[in-house]
Design a protein around this motif. Structure first.
Motif, PDB file in Angstrom:
ATOM      1  N   GLU A 163      -0.249  -4.060 -10.332  1.00 12.38           N
ATOM      2  CA  GLU A 163      -1.083  -2.679 -10.647  1.00 12.38           C
ATOM      3  C   GLU A 163      -2.570  -2.819 -10.305  1.00 12.38           C
ATOM      4  N   ALA A 164      -3.181  -4.126 -10.709  1.00 13.20           N
ATOM      5  CA  ALA A 164      -4.553  -4.433 -10.010  1.00 13.20           C
ATOM      6  C   ALA A 164      -4.576  -4.235  -8.580  1.00 13.20           C
ATOM      7  N   LEU A 165      -4.057  -4.911  -8.033  1.00  7.86           N
ATOM      8  CA  LEU A 165      -3.834  -5.127  -6.740  1.00  7.86           C
ATOM      9  C   LEU A 165      -3.671  -3.847  -5.788  1.00  7.86           C
ATOM     10  N   GLY A 166      -2.799  -3.078  -6.399  1.00  4.07           N
ATOM     11  CA  GLY A 166      -2.410  -1.779  -6.070  1.00  4.07           C
ATOM     12  C   GLY A 166      -3.874  -0.518  -6.087  1.00  4.07           C
ATOM     13  N   ASN A 167      -4.466  -0.742  -6.973  1.00  5.67           N
ATOM     14  CA  ASN A 167      -5.724   0.084  -7.318  1.00  5.67           C
ATOM     15  C   ASN A 167      -6.587  -0.317  -6.035  1.00  5.67           C
ATOM     16  N   ILE A 168      -6.751  -1.579  -5.477  1.00  2.14           N
ATOM     17  CA  ILE A 168      -7.711  -1.702  -4.839  1.00  2.14           C
ATOM     18  C   ILE A 168      -7.143  -1.293  -3.456  1.00  2.14           C
ATOM     19  N   ILE A 169      -5.816  -1.692  -3.158  1.00  2.01           N
ATOM     20  CA  ILE A 169      -5.439  -1.036  -1.824  1.00  2.01           C
ATOM     21  C   ILE A 169      -5.431   0.369  -1.705  1.00  2.01           C
ATOM     22  N   LYS A 170      -5.401   1.118  -2.744  1.00  2.00           N
ATOM     23  CA  LYS A 170      -5.311   2.589  -3.185  1.00  2.00           C
ATOM     24  C   LYS A 170      -6.957   3.092  -2.655  1.00  2.00           C
ATOM     25  N   ASN A 171      -7.756   2.187  -3.323  1.00  2.00           N
ATOM     26  CA  ASN A 171      -9.353   2.511  -3.049  1.00  2.00           C
ATOM     27  C   ASN A 171      -9.590   2.380  -1.368  1.00  2.00           C
ATOM     28  N   ALA A 172      -9.047   1.345  -0.780  1.00  2.00           N
ATOM     29  CA  ALA A 172      -9.164   0.861   0.389  1.00  2.00           C
ATOM     30  C   ALA A 172      -8.627   2.123   1.539  1.00  2.00           C
ATOM     31  N   VAL A 173      -7.479   2.698   0.906  1.00  2.00           N
ATOM     32  CA  VAL A 173      -6.949   3.602   1.932  1.00  2.00           C
ATOM     33  C   VAL A 173      -7.637   5.070   1.680  1.00  2.00           C
ATOM     34  N   GLU A 174      -8.034   5.323   0.595  1.00  2.00           N
ATOM     35  CA  GLU A 174      -8.765   6.426   0.352  1.00  2.00           C
ATOM     36  C   GLU A 174     -10.140   6.691   0.713  1.00  2.00           C
ATOM     37  N   ASN A 175     -10.809   5.462   1.058  1.00  2.00           N
ATOM     38  CA  ASN A 175     -12.155   5.425   1.596  1.00  2.00           C
ATOM     39  C   ASN A 175     -12.358   4.785   2.963  1.00  2.00           C
ATOM     40  N   THR A 176     -11.196   4.898   3.655  1.00  2.00           N
ATOM     41  CA  THR A 176     -11.018   4.383   5.273  1.00  2.00           C
ATOM     42  C   THR A 176     -10.896   5.622   6.081  1.00  2.00           C
ATOM     43  N   PRO A 177     -11.685   5.715   7.173  1.00  2.00           N
ATOM     44  CA  PRO A 177     -11.084   6.845   7.932  1.00  2.00           C
ATOM     45  C   PRO A 177      -9.885   6.903   8.498  1.00  2.00           C
ATOM     46  N   ILE A 178      -9.457   7.760   9.075  1.00  2.00           N
ATOM     47  CA  ILE A 178      -7.856   7.903   9.615  1.00  2.00           C
ATOM     48  C   ILE A 178      -7.804   7.081  10.752  1.00  2.00           C
ATOM     49  N   GLY A 179      -6.618   6.286  11.112  1.00  2.00           N
ATOM     50  CA  GLY A 179      -6.504   5.529  12.165  1.00  2.00           C
ATOM     51  C   GLY A 179      -7.249   4.194  12.345  1.00  2.00           C
ATOM     52  N   THR A 180      -7.511   3.676  11.112  1.00  2.00           N
ATOM     53  CA  THR A 180      -8.273   2.402  11.059  1.00  2.00           C
ATOM     54  C   THR A 180      -7.453   1.302  10.473  1.00  2.00           C
ATOM     55  N   VAL A 181      -7.897   0.321  10.274  1.00  2.00           N
ATOM     56  CA  VAL A 181      -7.242  -0.935  10.062  1.00  2.00           C
ATOM     57  C   VAL A 181      -7.637  -1.411   8.627  1.00  2.00           C
ATOM     58  N   ILE A 182      -6.816  -1.834   7.699  1.00  2.00           N
ATOM     59  CA  ILE A 182      -6.848  -2.421   6.453  1.00  2.00           C
ATOM     60  C   ILE A 182      -6.457  -3.828   6.610  1.00  2.00           C
ATOM     61  N   ASP A 183      -7.327  -4.889   6.280  1.00  2.00           N
ATOM     62  CA  ASP A 183      -6.957  -6.518   6.343  1.00  2.00           C
ATOM     63  C   ASP A 183      -6.763  -6.975   5.119  1.00  2.00           C
ATOM     64  N   ILE A 184      -5.716  -7.796   4.635  1.00  2.00           N
ATOM     65  CA  ILE A 184      -5.335  -8.316   3.603  1.00  2.00           C
ATOM     66  C   ILE A 184      -5.044  -9.668   3.846  1.00  2.00           C
ATOM     67  N   ALA A 185      -5.971 -10.490   3.219  1.00  2.00           N
ATOM     68  CA  ALA A 185      -5.813 -12.043   3.619  1.00  2.00           C
ATOM     69  C   ALA A 185      -5.442 -12.752   2.170  1.00  2.00           C
ATOM     70  N   TYR A 186      -4.854 -13.673   2.141  1.00  2.00           N
ATOM     71  CA  TYR A 186      -4.430 -14.241   0.806  1.00  2.00           C
ATOM     72  C   TYR A 186      -4.362 -15.660   1.151  1.00  2.00           C
ATOM     73  N   GLY A 187      -4.519 -16.525   0.110  1.00  2.00           N
ATOM     74  CA  GLY A 187      -4.651 -17.955  -0.025  1.00  2.00           C
ATOM     75  C   GLY A 187      -5.010 -18.608  -1.149  1.00  2.00           C
ATOM     76  N   LYS A 188      -5.489 -20.016  -1.010  1.00  2.00           N
ATOM     77  CA  LYS A 188      -6.190 -20.741  -2.296  1.00  2.00           C
ATOM     78  C   LYS A 188      -6.958 -21.589  -1.809  1.00  2.00           C
ATOM     79  N   ASN A 189      -7.886 -22.251  -2.598  1.00  2.00           N
ATOM     80  CA  ASN A 189      -8.965 -23.068  -2.676  1.00  2.00           C
ATOM     81  C   ASN A 189      -8.793 -24.114  -3.941  1.00  2.00           C
ATOM     82  N   LEU A 190      -9.958 -24.883  -3.786  1.00  2.00           N
ATOM     83  CA  LEU A 190      -9.858 -25.685  -4.905  1.00  2.00           C
ATOM     84  C   LEU A 190     -10.156 -24.952  -6.403  1.00  2.00           C
ATOM     85  N   LEU A 191     -10.780 -23.845  -6.285  1.00  2.00           N
ATOM     86  CA  LEU A 191     -11.013 -23.074  -7.744  1.00  2.00           C
ATOM     87  C   LEU A 191      -9.877 -22.306  -7.936  1.00  2.00           C
ATOM     88  N   TYR A 192      -9.428 -21.586  -7.027  1.00  2.00           N
ATOM     89  CA  TYR A 192      -8.800 -20.321  -7.239  1.00  2.00           C
ATOM     90  C   TYR A 192      -7.785 -19.831  -6.301  1.00  2.00           C
TER      91      TYR A 192
END
Length: 333
Positions: free
Chosen positions: A229-258
């Motif tokens: 639900e939390a991630l969906g809100n962020i993606i929804k925000n990106a979709v709504e506030n990005t112009p038509i025909g553009t790219v949304i990049d989602i990266a994921y991973g980890k480091n020593l802290l989080y």
């Protein structure tokens, strides 16, 4: 002081001891009896003076507590000298200070609640007014069928908006009251992203946007449903506030802290004036890009709920600008 039963008893006992001691000394020698009487009176007088001083300090403490109860500004009554009365002063100051802080917190909560209720009332009033107008228009006998269908579609959209708003507010209320049980279970980051994207496929297709997902897959301990639900809100925000025909990049991973999920778009980004307030409830920032129309369904609680969900799971979320908006969801290890 004489109103105190203990002090009256002390005076009677002390006077009795003085009389007995003086009588015993008189039986031995008159001068001894006189000196004994004077000594007893001196000791008794000093005791009364010290007791009176303590009563005076206790009266000051009582007055201090009355002023605190009336909401006056606290005075520092702490005493670094030794003794039970000094300890009592310090403890009373600590308790009064804690009560004052609680009172200030309650005032702030009351103010925020009033503002939230005002915002909720405004968000519900707008669609209700529209529904009332369209209901009146639908009563017209000669209304063209295409207009009737248009009004019905608009009414359905308004009802959906109100339903979403009420459900979201209920979720926030459950989170605030710790009534929502967040159960941490292991899940892959790619699975979280896949589930969150599944609810946004149609809006993404309509705006002809492309989503690029990449990163190092890893297990994360979280509540899958609430985190989606939390991630969906962020993606929804990106979709709504990005112009038509553009790219949304989602990266994921980890480091020593989080462990993290980063959502980046190539839109106009976030106004610098909006960044400090972005996760406040009912805050609606200014769009910098003129080609992006403000979403009519945006009420400013999606991002706030995302942060609340993350923080309930020992996580956080932040936002920044870098050729577009970047939101980073963090779950600390």
């Amino acid at each position: 002081m004489l109103r105190n039963k203990v002090f009256r008893t002390f005076l009677v006992v002390a006077a009795g001891i003085c009389l007995v001691a003086t009588g015993a000394c008189l039986a031995v020698n008159p001068w001894s009896g006189l000196f004994c009487f004077l000594g007893c009176m001196g000791v008794l007088s000093v005791s009364i003076l010290f007791t009176r001083q303590q009563y005076h300090e206790i009266a000051e403490l009582s007055l201090y507590l009355q002023r605190v109860a009336n909401g006056e500004v606290l005075l520092d009554i702490r005493d670094n000298s030794e003794g039970e009365l000094s300890i009592l002063k310090n403890e009373i100051y600590k308790a009064a200070n804690a009560l004052t802080e609680q009172a200030d917190a309650l005032k702030l909560d009351k103010s925020e609640l009033a503002a939230a209720l005002s915002d909720i009332s405004h968000q519900l009033k707008t669609p209700l007014t529209s529904l009332g107008i369209m209901a009146d228009l639908l009563e017209e006998e000669h209304l063209p069928p295409e207009k009737r269908r248009e009004f019905l579609a608009s009414m359905r959209q308004g009802l959906d908006r109100m339903e979403w708003l009420v459900l979201t507010l209920l979720k926030l209320a459950r989170l605030d009251a710790d009534a929502a049980a967040l159960t941490k279970t292991p899940i892959l980051l790619s699975e979280l992203i896949k589930k969150a994207l599944s609810t946004m496929l149609i809006p993404i297709e309509i705006k002809e946007q492309t989503v690029h997902v990449h990163g190092e897959d890893t297990l994360v301990q979280c509540d899958p449903n609430w985190t989606v639900e939390a991630l969906g809100n962020i993606i929804k925000n990106a979709v709504e506030n990005t112009p038509i025909g553009t790219v949304i990049d989602i990266a994921y991973g980890k480091n020593l802290l989080y462990t993290f999920i980063q959502v980046r778009d190539n839109g106009p980004g976030i106004d610098n004036a909006d960044l400090p307030h972005l996760f406040k409830r009912f805050y609606r920032g200014n769009k910098k890009h003129p080609s992006i129309a403000e979403d009519a369904n945006s009420v400013g609680i999606g991002l706030a709920m995302s942060r609340t969900i993350l923080r309930k799971q020992n996580g956080d979320i932040d936002a920044m600008n870098d050729n577009g908006a970047i939101f980073t969801l963090k779950l600390y290890r």
